[in-house]
Design a protein around this motif. Structure first.
Motif, PDB file in Angstrom:
ATOM      1  N   GLU A  50     -14.483 106.884  -2.923  1.00  0.00           N
ATOM      2  CA  GLU A  50     -14.715 106.103  -1.711  1.00  0.00           C
ATOM      3  C   GLU A  50     -13.769 104.905  -1.638  1.00  0.00           C
ATOM      4  N   GLN A  51     -13.591 104.213  -2.762  1.00  0.00           N
ATOM      5  CA  GLN A  51     -12.763 103.008  -2.789  1.00  0.00           C
ATOM      6  C   GLN A  51     -11.283 103.321  -2.988  1.00  0.00           C
ATOM      7  N   GLY A  52     -11.022 104.504  -3.514  1.00  0.00           N
ATOM      8  CA  GLY A  52      -9.656 104.858  -3.843  1.00  0.00           C
ATOM      9  C   GLY A  52      -9.375 104.615  -5.316  1.00  0.00           C
ATOM     10  N   TYR A  53      -8.291 105.192  -5.804  1.00  0.00           N
ATOM     11  CA  TYR A  53      -7.921 105.071  -7.215  1.00  0.00           C
ATOM     12  C   TYR A  53      -6.626 104.284  -7.339  1.00  0.00           C
ATOM     13  N   ALA A  54      -6.570 103.486  -8.403  1.00  0.00           N
ATOM     14  CA  ALA A  54      -5.379 102.678  -8.666  1.00  0.00           C
ATOM     15  C   ALA A  54      -4.982 102.840 -10.130  1.00  0.00           C
ATOM     16  N   PHE A  55      -3.682 102.955 -10.369  1.00  0.00           N
ATOM     17  CA  PHE A  55      -3.192 103.110 -11.740  1.00  0.00           C
ATOM     18  C   PHE A  55      -3.166 101.744 -12.413  1.00  0.00           C
ATOM     19  N   ASP A  56      -3.947 101.596 -13.490  1.00  0.00           N
ATOM     20  CA  ASP A  56      -3.999 100.314 -14.187  1.00  0.00           C
ATOM     21  C   ASP A  56      -4.133 100.499 -15.703  1.00  0.00           C
ATOM     22  N   TRP A  57      -3.586 101.599 -16.216  1.00  0.00           N
ATOM     23  CA  TRP A  57      -3.647 101.890 -17.656  1.00  0.00           C
ATOM     24  C   TRP A  57      -5.088 101.841 -18.168  1.00  0.00           C
ATOM     25  N   ASN A  58      -5.961 102.516 -17.480  1.00  0.00           N
ATOM     26  CA  ASN A  58      -7.378 102.513 -17.820  1.00  0.00           C
ATOM     27  C   ASN A  58      -7.658 103.548 -18.926  1.00  0.00           C
ATOM     28  N   TRP A  59      -7.579 103.092 -20.167  1.00  0.00           N
ATOM     29  CA  TRP A  59      -7.791 103.990 -21.313  1.00  0.00           C
ATOM     30  C   TRP A  59      -9.267 104.257 -21.578  1.00  0.00           C
ATOM     31  N   SER A  60     -10.136 103.593 -20.866  1.00  0.00           N
ATOM     32  CA  SER A  60     -11.565 103.771 -21.131  1.00  0.00           C
ATOM     33  C   SER A  60     -12.043 105.189 -20.794  1.00  0.00           C
ATOM     34  N   SER A  61     -11.317 105.892 -19.924  1.00  0.00           N
ATOM     35  CA  SER A  61     -11.703 107.273 -19.603  1.00  0.00           C
ATOM     36  C   SER A  61     -11.670 108.152 -20.844  1.00  0.00           C
ATOM     37  N   TYR A  62     -10.707 107.891 -21.731  1.00  0.00           N
ATOM     38  CA  TYR A  62     -10.618 108.680 -22.960  1.00  0.00           C
ATOM     39  C   TYR A  62     -11.762 108.326 -23.906  1.00  0.00           C
ATOM     40  N   GLY A  63     -12.112 107.042 -23.956  1.00  0.00           N
ATOM     41  CA  GLY A  63     -13.243 106.642 -24.778  1.00  0.00           C
ATOM     42  C   GLY A  63     -14.537 107.262 -24.276  1.00  0.00           C
ATOM     43  N   THR A  64     -14.706 107.269 -22.952  1.00  0.00           N
ATOM     44  CA  THR A  64     -15.898 107.889 -22.366  1.00  0.00           C
ATOM     45  C   THR A  64     -15.936 109.384 -22.654  1.00  0.00           C
ATOM     46  N   ALA A  65     -14.789 110.029 -22.525  1.00  0.00           N
ATOM     47  CA  ALA A  65     -14.720 111.473 -22.762  1.00  0.00           C
ATOM     48  C   ALA A  65     -15.081 111.819 -24.205  1.00  0.00           C
ATOM     49  N   LEU A  66     -14.598 111.012 -25.147  1.00  0.00           N
ATOM     50  CA  LEU A  66     -14.866 111.299 -26.557  1.00  0.00           C
ATOM     51  C   LEU A  66     -16.294 110.956 -26.963  1.00  0.00           C
ATOM     52  N   SER A  67     -16.825 109.894 -26.404  1.00  0.00           N
ATOM     53  CA  SER A  67     -18.161 109.450 -26.830  1.00  0.00           C
ATOM     54  C   SER A  67     -19.286 110.208 -26.138  1.00  0.00           C
ATOM     55  N   ASP A  68     -19.094 110.568 -24.880  1.00  0.00           N
ATOM     56  CA  ASP A  68     -20.185 111.167 -24.105  1.00  0.00           C
ATOM     57  C   ASP A  68     -20.228 112.687 -24.153  1.00  0.00           C
ATOM     58  N   TYR A  69     -19.129 113.328 -24.561  1.00  0.00           N
ATOM     59  CA  TYR A  69     -19.074 114.792 -24.458  1.00  0.00           C
ATOM     60  C   TYR A  69     -18.687 115.472 -25.761  1.00  0.00           C
ATOM     61  N   GLN A  70     -19.017 114.820 -26.885  1.00  0.00           N
ATOM     62  CA  GLN A  70     -18.767 115.445 -28.183  1.00  0.00           C
ATOM     63  C   GLN A  70     -19.550 116.743 -28.338  1.00  0.00           C
ATOM     64  N   GLU A  71     -20.791 116.742 -27.874  1.00  0.00           N
ATOM     65  CA  GLU A  71     -21.642 117.918 -28.003  1.00  0.00           C
ATOM     66  C   GLU A  71     -21.035 119.115 -27.277  1.00  0.00           C
ATOM     67  N   GLN A  72     -20.508 118.891 -26.072  1.00  0.00           N
ATOM     68  CA  GLN A  72     -19.906 119.984 -25.315  1.00  0.00           C
ATOM     69  C   GLN A  72     -18.629 120.492 -25.983  1.00  0.00           C
TER      70      GLN A  72
END
Length: 294
Positions: A50-72
């Protein structure tokens, strides 16, 4: 003048291999390198649809991916690894019989192995829903034999997901192994038996090592797509059997969380590359080159 023409012809011959590579390299750049770089770029963005996406070197997506989806991730690894082993156990004796005992029926038998690939992947998976349904022949037979409890079920279980993966990717395991076995020189086996080796010893020390390039190729062709598959888990499993492919599909198409979806996709690709590198390292580089040739 003749010398200049000779140099021109020699120069053309030298450039010919590079000219042949141009279409393949262009294809890889357009359809592989650019999409991968785009996904890396998207994974480092932040925002919402809705707000749009902006490139800002947001490395937190990788942290979220590793921490929240280890089981999968771990579940996908287990399902894909189990399906690969089962496909190998089923395919090897099957294609061994075709290669060594098929005779004039080799083509027909090989066509029967490949025949499922002529049907749509989705339709093959839906067919397994019918086979494994609660009131189906397979479930009723297993209940009557005491293998399955009276209130037990096959559909919406890990067994169904692994069975679907094994079935759908079985031809990809069978064909490379058949190609390797077809190239085995029968005289080597006869020489081993002449030197007092038993049939089992000849099989273990000659046939299996010579078939190893096909086993390597078949294992990779089975494991890699099975690891990222989401159709089998969606149609044959339940929410408890969700694989990492299901998460990526949901993030892209349902939740529209593109940065996390891109991060998961990139991590899955790196995960596959590392596992394949370890697998090849264990089996040896020679098997890799022979498997690629097969």
């Amino acid at each position: 003048m003749a010398r200049r023409a000779l140099l021109t012809a020699r120069r053309r011959r030298q450039l010919l291999p590079y000219a042949i590579l141009v279409p393949g390299v262009a294809w890889l750049v357009v359809f592989f390198a650019i999409p991968v770089l785009n996904q890396v770029y998207v994974s480092l963005e932040s925002g919402t649809i809705e707000q749009g996406y902006a490139f800002d070197w947001n490395w937190s997506s990788y942290g979220t991916a590793l921490s929240d989806y280890q089981e999968q991730f771990l579940r996908s690894l287990f399902y894909a690894g189990t399906a690969t082993v089962l496909a190998l156990v089923i395919a090897f004796p099957l294609v061994y019989f075709v290669a060594f005992r098929g005779g004039r029926y080799k083509t027909v038998l090989l066509a029967l192995i490949v025949l499922p690939l002529f049907m749509n992947f989705l339709m093959r998976t839906v067919a397994w829903q019918t086979i494994l349904q609660d009131d189906g022949f397979v479930a009723d037979t297993m209940r009557s034999l005491g293998i399955l409890e009276e209130d037990g079920r096959l559909l919406a279980t890990r067994t169904a997901v692994i069975a679907g993966l094994t079935y759908n990717f079985l031809p990809f395991m069978a064909l490379p192994i058949y190609a390797a076995l077809e190239g085995v020189d029968r005289r080597l086996i006869e020489a081993a038996t002449d030197l007092y080796a038993t049939r089992w010893q000849a099989f273990r020390r000659i046939t299996v090592p010579l078939a190893m390039p096909g086993i390597v190729a078949g294992s990779l062709l089975t494991f890699i797509p099975a690891l990222g598959d989401y159709v089998n888990a969606s149609l044959l499993g339940s929410s408890r059997e969700t694989m990492i492919g299901n998460v990526i599909q949901s993030k892209f198409l349902v939740l529209t969380d593109y940065p996390t979806a891109a991060a998961l996709s990139f991590l899955l690709m790196l995960f596959i590359v590392v596992l394949v590198a370890i697998y090849i390292r264990v089996l040896g580089r020679r098997s890799l080159f022979e498997a690629a040739a097969a």
